[in-house]
Design an enzyme around this catalytic site. Structure first.
Site, PDB file in Angstrom:
ATOM      1  N   VAL A  30       0.830  -1.209   0.000  1.00 58.92           N
ATOM      2  CA  VAL A  30       0.000   0.000   0.000  1.00 58.92           C
ATOM      3  C   VAL A  30       0.867   1.263   0.000  1.00 58.92           C
ATOM      4  O   VAL A  30       1.660   1.470   0.914  1.00 58.92           O
ATOM      5  CB  VAL A  30      -0.948   0.038   1.221  1.00 58.92           C
ATOM      6  CG1 VAL A  30      -1.942   1.176   1.060  1.00 58.92           C
ATOM      7  CG2 VAL A  30      -1.645  -1.291   1.403  1.00 58.92           C
ATOM      8  N   SER A  31       0.686   2.077  -1.028  1.00 52.59           N
ATOM      9  CA  SER A  31       1.475   3.306  -1.161  1.00 52.59           C
ATOM     10  C   SER A  31       0.613   4.528  -0.873  1.00 52.59           C
ATOM     11  O   SER A  31      -0.551   4.580  -1.288  1.00 52.59           O
ATOM     12  CB  SER A  31       2.013   3.406  -2.585  1.00 52.59           C
ATOM     13  OG  SER A  31       2.519   4.703  -2.819  1.00 52.59           O
TER      14      SER A  31
END
Ligand SMILES: *[C@@H]1O[C@H](CO)[C@@H](O)[C@H](O)[C@H]1NC(C)=O
Ligand SMILES: *[C@@H]1O[C@H](CO)[C@@H](O)[C@H](O)[C@H]1NC(C)=O
Ligand SMILES: *[C@@H]1O[C@H](CO)[C@@H](O)[C@H](O)[C@H]1NC(C)=O
Length: 761
Positions: free
Chosen positions: A337-338
């Protein structure tokens, strides 16, 4: 409350009486309350918070593995924030610490537990203490014990390490000392647009029917706990779990920062402070603007002056002893997850990167993710922090569901080198000694790695193979075990000068009524986390004899107690993107976790203990430290530390407005002499009558402390930069710097200096 838990363990009580008389009396009186039923709330609750910032110069920042990314100042401070919950003074309890650091460290956990043992006996142990990193990539490194994690910090950095263990210990002590009857409420809700999948091609390899159960390829849900004092009914804290990387600040940033989660915590605690009207905020002044400017012009900079060790503390704007309100934003299944939610683009063409490999015409270093404030990373950090804060605040205000029921925990150490995992259909597979693949060297869109590697590589070119073999040629067993990962570094087979990767990992389950917290020592991808949560929930419900309900909440606390990189699903592993290449124990790593966590879950559900497992090693005695301490200080002739080097430049309009930046530069010395823990290097002061009142310190988002070493470190300059925020009241201000210096063979001296005055209208 659970009666069996109220019966004190005789021996423990006696032991405590002898060495902890006063505390014991307090506990006994609390116990009396509980027994008499005069209790305002289900549990005993306490929160704490302590500065963990560490060295603000020269030390490599942990996370990106960028050897050039060394600390050069502070954007805002790092903290350890803790809560302790207990069923009763002698009943079951646990401590959860949210640490503003890249990740937890085995050695930190070991040393903190040793200190807690000598202070509290067996009240806090490996079983019921969780230390969870927020995954900022802008905190000082060198505090881990395995070689791979301290290469870029030039080995072990004692100063980083000490700052962290002190802070974790202090935060738990505060929370312990603040224990009072109270209630805990739980709430859930989605955070929009604070995280995207940075490996969507890998996610797509998970079975379609599994993906169909979830609306998105990342978890958007935040789970929040609200702690309410049983007597005053005021809230004392809020902790939440939500998955998004601490990579809003880039691999080129050199200011210490808690990234988006640290920012969110800062915003929430500041909101609480201003909502209560507490804190030292200055009064509105109604003085005529021109008069102010005239007056300001008469107040010049003060030269460097000596001051005491604690002077900077009295300039702190916040009281941070855990007595007011502690807000913490904890990490979860963050693997893929960015926070760079605009997507990843090629820096040369501006076009989106290759979908499967996140590269640009084969070059991984050109593909970089963009945050919502692009190209301003400070703004991106603020926006992603704000999105988490806003959701947390809503959940906080509307939290109604009270947690009730048992507090419990299970913990085991597991050697992940060769776990036999039984898969469906009685097929038995094994985990492998730790190793990273080629995709590890490629890095991610949040921070590209080495040129010459790409995410998804399943081959290593002959040159890199040659280099690798100089370090360590992987065993044939290892190469086969890790397939399809091409082994770049067989860290689990590398022991020189000491172990490169952990073999033994702690896994832990904490129960607070109908909430289960899973402490995992790494970064689970979204789907890996979902599978683990589901498996644990199912095991608890099916073995628990009605004790666990369908509404049981399971959250993953990522990067907790130690660090062992990533955990991708078996399917994601086949693609060997960064997360898979960093899933170090081979393709069945996740299956092994699920198998071992199910054992904990079953033991908890049936009320039995689990074997402790093998102890992780304490490698403190073999650590190597190559980072040099600051040399002795020697300011240029005629200069005192704290003297102004470049005074604040008055703008043409003679007055600063919202959004303007005022700065001043001081002659200064290396900030590592004294970290000014719970103090500040930078202050904005406002003139009130004849007195200068501090209104911002270096823990503020609007205030920057930037350090630059000069002349081989004999001295340097400290720039204090203030971005005038919206809520600033018109008036006369100045910038102040605190620091410390040390001549060779002399004690540490403290100094301060202030800029000329200026006005804000
Ligand atoms: C990504 O890789 C898969 C599997 O090799 C392939 O089917 C797909 O076409 C690729 N997608 C893109 C956009 O290149
Ligand atoms: C973990 O297990 C492996 C294989 O059984 C063994 O060689 C190794 O010594 C163990 N590691 C530790 C740290 O005990
Ligand atoms: C300080 O402010 C001046 C005037 O606005 C500007 O020219 C200078 O670049 C700033 N210095 C730093 C270090 O930010």
């Amino acid at each position: 409350m659970y009666l069996p838990m109220l019966i004190p363990h005789e021996s423990k009580t006696v032991k405590m009486m002898s060495n902890k008389g006063r505390k014991c009396l307090l506990l006994l009186s609390l116990l009396a309350f509980v027994v008499l039923g005069v209790v305002n709330g289900e549990y005993l609750i306490g929160v704490g918070s302590y500065d963990s910032t560490g060295p603000a110069a020269a030390v490599n920042l942990m996370g990106y593995g960028n050897i050039q990314q060394n600390a050069a100042g502070i954007h805002f401070r790092l903290r350890a924030r803790a809560f302790v919950v207990a069923e009763s003074p002698n009943g079951a309890r646990f401590a959860f610490v949210n640490l503003d650091a890249g990740m937890a460290s085995q050695l930190v956990t070991i040393k903190v537990l040793e200190r807690l043992r000598s202070r509290f006996g067996d009240l806090y142990t490996e079983e019921n203490v969780a230390i969870s990193g927020i995954h900022t990539h802008a905190g000082p490194g060198g505090y881990l014990q395995y070689v791979l994690y301290i290469v870029t910090s030039l080995g072990f950095v004692k100063q980083s390490f000490d700052a962290i263990i002190d802070a974790v210990e202090q935060s738990i002590i505060q929370a312990h000392n603040n224990l009072k009857p109270g209630s805990i409420f739980i709430n859930r809700g989605d955070v929009d647009n604070a995280g995207i999948s940075r490996s969507p091609s890998a996610y797509l390899l998970n079975p379609a029917e599994e993906r169909a159960q979830y609306p998105t390829n990342v978890d958007k849900q935040m789970t929040l706990l609200k702690f309410v004092d049983g007597e005053s009914r005021e809230s004392i804290g809020a902790f939440n779990w939500f998955a998004t990387h601490g990579t809003s600040m880039s691999r080129d940033n050199r200011l210490i920062s808690g990234d988006n989660k640290g920012a969110a915590a800062r915003f929430f605690e500041d909101w609480y402070r201003s909502a209560l009207g507490k804190g030292k905020s200055a009064n509105r002044s109604n003085v005529d603007g021109l008069l102010l400017i005239e007056k300001a012009q008469t107040i010049g900079a003060t030269g460097g002056q000596p001051c005491s060790k604690t002077s900077s503390r009295s300039s702190k704007v916040r009281i941070n002893d855990g007595s007011l309100f502690v807000a913490a934003f904890c990490q979860s299944n963050v693997g893929d997850v960015s926070p760079n939610v605009l997507g990843a683009f090629c820096t040369d063409t501006g076009k989106p990167c290759d979908f499967n490999r996140s590269s640009c015409n084969g070059d991984d270093t050109l593909c970089v993710g963009r945050g919502p404030g692009y190209p301003d990373e400070i703004l991106s950090t603020k926006i992603i922090g704000d999105r988490q804060f806003k959701t947390a605040l809503e959940l906080f205000k509307s939290a109604k569901e009270e947690l009730t029921g048992k507090i419990d925990y299970r913990h085991a150490y597991v050697n992940f080198t060769d776990i036999e995992v039984e898969l469906e259909g009685n097929r038995v597979v094994k985990t492998c000694p730790a190793a990273v693949g080629a995709g590890f060297a490629a890095g991610t869109t949040d921070g590209p790695g080495q040129f010459g590697f790409q995410q998804g590589d399943t081959e290593i070119n002959p040159f890199w193979k040659f280099v690798r073999n100089l370090l360590k040629k992987p065993s044939a067993y290892q190469e086969k075990c890790q397939k399809p990962k091409p082994v770049l570094l067989s860290t689990g087979e590398m022991f020189h000068p000491y172990a490169w990767a952990p073999a033994i990992l702690p896994i832990q389950m904490l129960r607070l009524g109908q909430l289960i917290i899973l402490s995992v020592p790494g970064e689970f991808t979204t789907m890996a986390g979902r599978r683990l949560r589901e498996a644990v929930k199912e095991t608890l419900i099916s073995n628990g004899n009605g004790e666990f309900r369908e509404d049981l909440q399971v959250v993953i606390a990522g990067l907790t107690n130690t660090y062992s990189q990533y955990v991708a699903t078996f399917e994601e592993y086949t693609q060997q993107r960064y997360e898979a290449a960093s899933t170090v124990y081979g393709p069945h790593t996740l299956s092994a976790y699920i198998q071992e966590f199910k054992k904990l879950a079953k033991a908890m559900a049936t009320g039995v203990k689990v074997p402790r497992g093998p102890s992780p090693p304490d490698l403190s005695s073999v650590q190597i430290s190559l980072l040099l301490p600051p040399p002795g200080d020697l300011p240029p002739p005629g200069i005192n530390f704290g003297d102004i080097k470049e005074d604040v430049a008055q703008p043409e309009s003679k007055t600063f407005k919202m959004g303007d930046r005022a700065n001043a530069t001081f002659w200064s010395a290396d900030p590592r002499h004294d970290l000014l823990t719970e103090g500040t290097f930078a202050v904005v002061e406002k003139l009130e009558g004849e007195r200068w009142i501090p209104v911002h310190d270096d823990d503020d988002y609007c205030l920057f402390f930037k350090w630059k070493s000069e002349n081989y470190g004999l001295y340097g300059s400290a720039t204090i930069e203030w971005e005038v925020p919206e809520e600033t009241k018109p008036g006369i201000y100045r910038l102040r710097h605190y620091g410390s210096s040390q001549k060779i063979f002399s004690p540490t001296e403290y100094f301060t200096g202030a800029s000329s005055a200026f006005t804000v209208s």
